[in-house]
Enzyme design. Structure first.
Site, PDB file in Angstrom:
ATOM      1  N   THR A 233       0.835  -1.194   0.000  1.00  0.00           N
ATOM      2  CA  THR A 233       0.000   0.000   0.000  1.00  0.00           C
ATOM      3  C   THR A 233       0.866   1.238   0.000  1.00  0.00           C
ATOM      4  O   THR A 233       2.019   1.209   0.457  1.00  0.00           O
ATOM      5  CB  THR A 233      -0.901   0.069   1.244  1.00  0.00           C
ATOM      6  OG1 THR A 233      -0.081   0.289   2.417  1.00  0.00           O
ATOM      7  CG2 THR A 233      -1.713  -1.194   1.422  1.00  0.00           C
ATOM      8  N   ASP A 234       0.342   2.336  -0.523  1.00  0.00           N
ATOM      9  CA  ASP A 234       0.995   3.616  -0.293  1.00  0.00           C
ATOM     10  C   ASP A 234       0.931   3.879   1.206  1.00  0.00           C
ATOM     11  O   ASP A 234       0.106   3.311   1.927  1.00  0.00           O
ATOM     12  CB  ASP A 234       0.290   4.732  -1.071  1.00  0.00           C
ATOM     13  CG  ASP A 234       1.201   5.926  -1.323  1.00  0.00           C
ATOM     14  OD1 ASP A 234       2.225   6.061  -0.615  1.00  0.00           O
ATOM     15  OD2 ASP A 234       0.898   6.724  -2.225  1.00  0.00           O
ATOM     16  N   TRP A 235       1.804   4.731   1.684  1.00  0.00           N
ATOM     17  CA  TRP A 235       1.953   4.920   3.127  1.00  0.00           C
ATOM     18  C   TRP A 235       0.685   5.542   3.718  1.00  0.00           C
ATOM     19  O   TRP A 235       0.363   6.694   3.454  1.00  0.00           O
ATOM     20  CB  TRP A 235       3.182   5.778   3.395  1.00  0.00           C
ATOM     21  CG  TRP A 235       4.432   4.970   3.634  1.00  0.00           C
ATOM     22  CD1 TRP A 235       5.308   5.141   4.661  1.00  0.00           C
ATOM     23  CD2 TRP A 235       4.945   3.861   2.879  1.00  0.00           C
ATOM     24  NE1 TRP A 235       6.330   4.208   4.593  1.00  0.00           N
ATOM     25  CE2 TRP A 235       6.132   3.408   3.503  1.00  0.00           C
ATOM     26  CE3 TRP A 235       4.512   3.189   1.744  1.00  0.00           C
ATOM     27  CZ2 TRP A 235       6.887   2.333   3.029  1.00  0.00           C
ATOM     28  CZ3 TRP A 235       5.259   2.121   1.261  1.00  0.00           C
ATOM     29  CH2 TRP A 235       6.420   1.701   1.898  1.00  0.00           C
ATOM     30  N   GLY A 237      -2.195   4.136   3.023  1.00  0.00           N
ATOM     31  CA  GLY A 237      -3.214   3.884   2.014  1.00  0.00           C
ATOM     32  C   GLY A 237      -4.096   2.682   2.273  1.00  0.00           C
ATOM     33  O   GLY A 237      -5.023   2.424   1.512  1.00  0.00           O
TER      34      GLY A 237
END
Length: 853
Positions: A233-235, A237
């Site tokens: 995941t994006d941080w 996200g």
């Protein structure tokens, strides 16, 4: 079965459910959990689209804080302007080498989002408006990084286009646009580069968050494209970790504490989630961790800083785009390159304080930094009369500063003016407000032009700007964001020791109003409607016949090139085609150009862009030299995504293969016949006039709904876990309204003229409530749910019992305040306590005893 595969299965067989669940979340902001007893080390991620940002203690994910020194290479906008896939690979290999030296297993890059609008704050981190060019450059970059055993992680998958509401914006678009524009580059990168990891985006795609979108992460990415790596995941996200793991998310980052793994284990034990999903994700995670660990064994802690600086200079030089080069009035030769001994006035603060990278999570602590002022003085080929900044970085007017610059320019043969955008004008976390250069810079250029007949502009910015001021210069060199050696690269081109060979990877429109997303970007609502459909960048400008300042693929040179004798060398339907063309350098010096192949179908039933880039080849030639260039076109070059058959189809008939040096500079055209696949036109009988003409400025709600096949969702989302802090003005809580007032005030302060947005403020302002639990343990989702209840009016309901108790106890306002605060805070504190106790129990089961938590 490989040794790594055997080791993965061995470890997986020994792991408890709790350990497998814990493995799938970060332990530290950039590290995974380790399990020493099982021989599983922690693995480190690092931001790295154009340089390693290996974090020091106390630093955060947005670049606020220190990081270890690393080579700051040019950003993606400059790399893409080289159109040099091999060079992107060399840069990737250098980044992989630096990652190994710092113990980093996964490099978070390259950035592959499509440049939907010039206003996106992160456009400097992305390659292009075109998915084919983006995919090819990314594939080269990925191959280079992974040559060193380090995993590359292309991002952000998918349909991520704006920073506004970036963690909770719903990208609403039709399937054809998704496939042809926003997924195609990733498809090329995955099939050709074979990255070991992929980062999902923050946003939703048609109502489903990317991190829990099974169709994208499983059906398309793994099923259709054959991706075998891990997803991350994006941080911040991740939204619902259980749904994410089931959909195909491997790692949830950054470090959500034990709340997520506990929820995951509980879901398995309760029967809500089959354990085979956890096993599949754990297998992906272990493979990446163990393979990265093997690559890092015996890694040299040092890298050749000088060699990497020289490579950064090479990349920057190859990405310089010559946008204008005219002869000064009354002279016969173009102004550039400057001749030795030219008396030069250097004007513009960027000459001494270079703008060489963007702001945000990609911020690099460079190993060294060249400045144009130093380079001009050290090289000695030009006669430097002096330097004047001419303007201030904050954009404020400084008449005295401008007057000093004009005085210096009046005595020079040539005035070199360094213009560009300040760091705060293009950054992660915020959109640009317009396409304009600061007015003080434009006025400086005008004033210099009034007293100097020969003016060169060096433009430093990572995105498209309005160039209506270009009439006040004879030559214009676009440097992009050239990294730590960008000044030396600019000097090389300025003096002619290098011939500019960059070509624009995005269209430069005449004005913001001319862009296809004008008036709709960015979307402040909960949804971002992609009403322009497939008409992004040059696809729009050419189809709708909108004039531009500089077209896609454009780039001048100090020499000239001729294309001739184009021919189809290989043609068999369903297999790669090959075009060959003779290219000759007709000028008086060596140089390079990019031959671009566009596919068009002038007569068509299914609406399509005027033409689309489907192949290119960069070629270097000595003066007078000629060669034959071959360009391969894969079968997808002639296909479109049919929303009726849910597959790629070919519309039969005559196609044109157009070869040129930009999308507007077509030199050779070939014709070819293709047999169609027989799929019916999915748009037959539908009223889609805007998409038929390509003029998508005035797409109505009804027409967009027709394209989608259903009505667009409501742009106002209900109060819930995904409510952004910027929307707390809609809540029914005095406390949360106070939070909103503070944030809104800080946000507006950053919008004032001369101010730059505070990235931490912008991140919080656009952050949804669920991200608090993912970014700020020990806050749990139980606490988030308590905040949601408060936002919906729980605290207001407490006025009644608080008032009743205050009246009965004759306690007055003090009693009322105490009871009401208890009413509001007890559920929050209770949720915090319950979550902490449950996580302690989980930690005991995990048997970490502080080792990995």
């Amino acid at each position: 079965m490989s040794t790594i595969d055997e080791r993965v299965e061995e470890v997986l067989g020994k792991m408890t459910l709790e350990q497998k669940c814990a493995l799938l979340s970060g332990k530290t902001p950039f590290g995974t959990r380790d399990f020493p007893d099982l021989g599983v080390p922690a693995m480190e991620f690092s931001d790295g689209p154009h340089g390693l940002r290996h974090q020091k203690d106390g630093a955060n994910h947005l670049g606020i804080g220190g990081s270890d020194p690393a080579t700051c290479f040019p950003t993606a906008v400059t790399v893409a302007s080289s159109w040099d896939v091999e060079l992107a690979g060399r840069m990737g290999a250098a980044l992989g080498e630096e990652a190994r030296s710092l113990g980093v297993g996964v490099l978070l890059g390259p950035g592959m989002c499509i440049k939907r609008s010039p206003l996106c704050g992160r456009d400097f981190e992305y390659f292009s408006e075109d998915p084919y060019l983006s995919g090819k450059m990314a594939a080269g970059f990925v191959r280079g990084v992974q040559e060193k055993g380090i995993a590359a992680c292309p991002k952000h998958f998918a349909a991520n286009s704006q920073e506004t509401r970036r963690q909770a914006s719903d990208s609403v678009l039709d399937e054809r646009t998704l496939r042809e524009i926003y997924l195609r580059g990733f498809e090329i990168a995955v099939r050709e580069g074979r990255p070991k990891s992929i980062m999902s985006s923050y946003n939703l795609i048609n109502g489903t968050y990317a991190s829990q979108n099974r169709r994208l992460l499983q059906d398309v990415l793994r099923g259709e494209w054959g991706f075998e790596g891990a997803t991350v995941t994006d941080w911040g996200g991740s939204v619902d970790h259980v749904s994410g793991v089931k959909a195909g998310t491997t790692f949830e980052m950054p470090a959500p504490g034990l709340d997520s793994p506990r929820e995951l284990a509980e879901a398995v034990r309760s029967g809500r989630l089959d354990e085979h999903f956890v096993d599949a994700r754990a297998r992906e995670a272990l493979h990446l961790v163990l393979e990265s660990a093997a690559a890092l064994e015996g890694a040299d802690p040092e890298f050749d800083r000088d060699a990497h600086h020289d490579l950064a200079r090479c990349v920057a030089r190859e990405g310089v785009v010559l946008l204008k080069n005219e002869a000064p009035a009354g002279e016969g030769d173009a102004l550039l390159p400057l001749r030795p001994g030219t008396r030069v006035a250097l004007v513009g603060d960027f000459a001494q304080t270079p703008r060489y990278q963007g702001a945000g999570s990609s911020l690099v602590e460079c190993t060294r930094l060249d400045t144009l002022l130093d380079v001009v003085g050290e090289r000695g080929e030009l006669d430097l009369l002096g330097f004047e900044p001419g303007f201030t970085h904050d954009g404020s007017d400084d008449a005295a500063c401008r007057a000093a610059a004009v005085s210096l320019a009046s005595g020079a043969d040539v005035c070199v003016v360094c213009l560009g955008l300040a760091g705060g004008q293009e950054t992660e976390g915020a959109e640009r407000r317009d396409m304009l250069l600061p007015q003080a810079q434009v006025e400086l250029l005008r004033a210099v032009r009034s007293c100097c007949d020969r003016v060169v502009v060096l433009l430093s910015c990572g995105c498209v700007v309005d160039t209506s001021w270009s009439g006040d210069c004879d030559a214009l060199l676009y440097l992009g964001l050239g990294g730590q050696a960008g000044a030396s690269a600019a000097y090389d081109v300025l003096t002619g020791s290098a011939n500019p060979c960059g070509h624009l990877a995005e269209t430069w429109p005449l004005s913001l109003e001319d862009t296809p997303t004008a008036g709709r970007y960015p979307s402040d609502g909960a949804t971002a409607e992609y009403r322009e459909g497939i008409y992004v960048g040059y696809r729009y400008y050419q189809s709708a016949h909108v004039p531009v300042a500089f077209p896609f693929g454009f780039g001048l040179s100090y020499t000239s090139f001729e294309l001739s004798s184009a021919r189809i060398a290989q043609w068999e339907q369903g297999r790669p085609a090959r075009i060959e063309v003779n290219v000759r350098n007709t000028g008086d010096r060596a140089g390079a150009t990019v031959v671009q192949a566009y596919v068009a179908k002038p007569e068509h039933e299914v609406f399509r862009a005027e033409q689309e880039l489907k192949g290119f080849s960069r070629v270097e030639l000595e003066k007078g030299e000629s060669t034959t260039v071959a360009i391969d076109l894969d079968p997808r070059a002639f296909e479109y995504y049919n929303v009726g058959t849910c597959s790629w189809e070919v519309e039969g008939g005559r196609y044109e293969l157009r070869l040129g040096l930009s999308c507007e500079d077509v030199r050779q055209t070939l014709g070819a016949e293709l047999k169609g696949t027989g799929a019916p036109n999915p748009y037959a009988g539908r009223e889609l006039p805007s998409y038929g003409s390509g003029y998508v400025h005035e797409v109505t709600c009804a027409e967009f709904a027709t394209l989608l096949g259903h009505a667009a969702p409501n742009a106002i989302a209900p109060l819930g876990r995904s409510t952004c802090l910027r929307d707390l003005n809609r809540c029914r809580s005095l406390i949360l309204l106070l939070v909103w007032l503070v944030l809104e005030g800080r946000h507006r302060q950053g919008l004032k003229p001369g101010n730059s947005p505070d990235l931490d403020v912008e991140f919080a302002y656009n952050m949804p409530l669920h991200a608090i639990a993912k970014m700020a343990p020990p806050v749990t989702m139980g606490v988030v749910d308590a905040i949601v209840r408060e936002a919906r009016g729980y605290g207001l309901v407490g006025f009644v019992p608080a008032l009743a108790i205050a009246l009965l106890a004759h306690g007055g306002f003090g009693a009322f305040a105490v009871v009401w605060l208890a009413w509001v805070l007890v559920p929050l504190l209770g949720a915090l306590l319950v979550g902490a106790l449950r996580n302690v129990t989980f930690a005991r089961k995990l048997n970490l005893h502080g080792k990995a938590e």
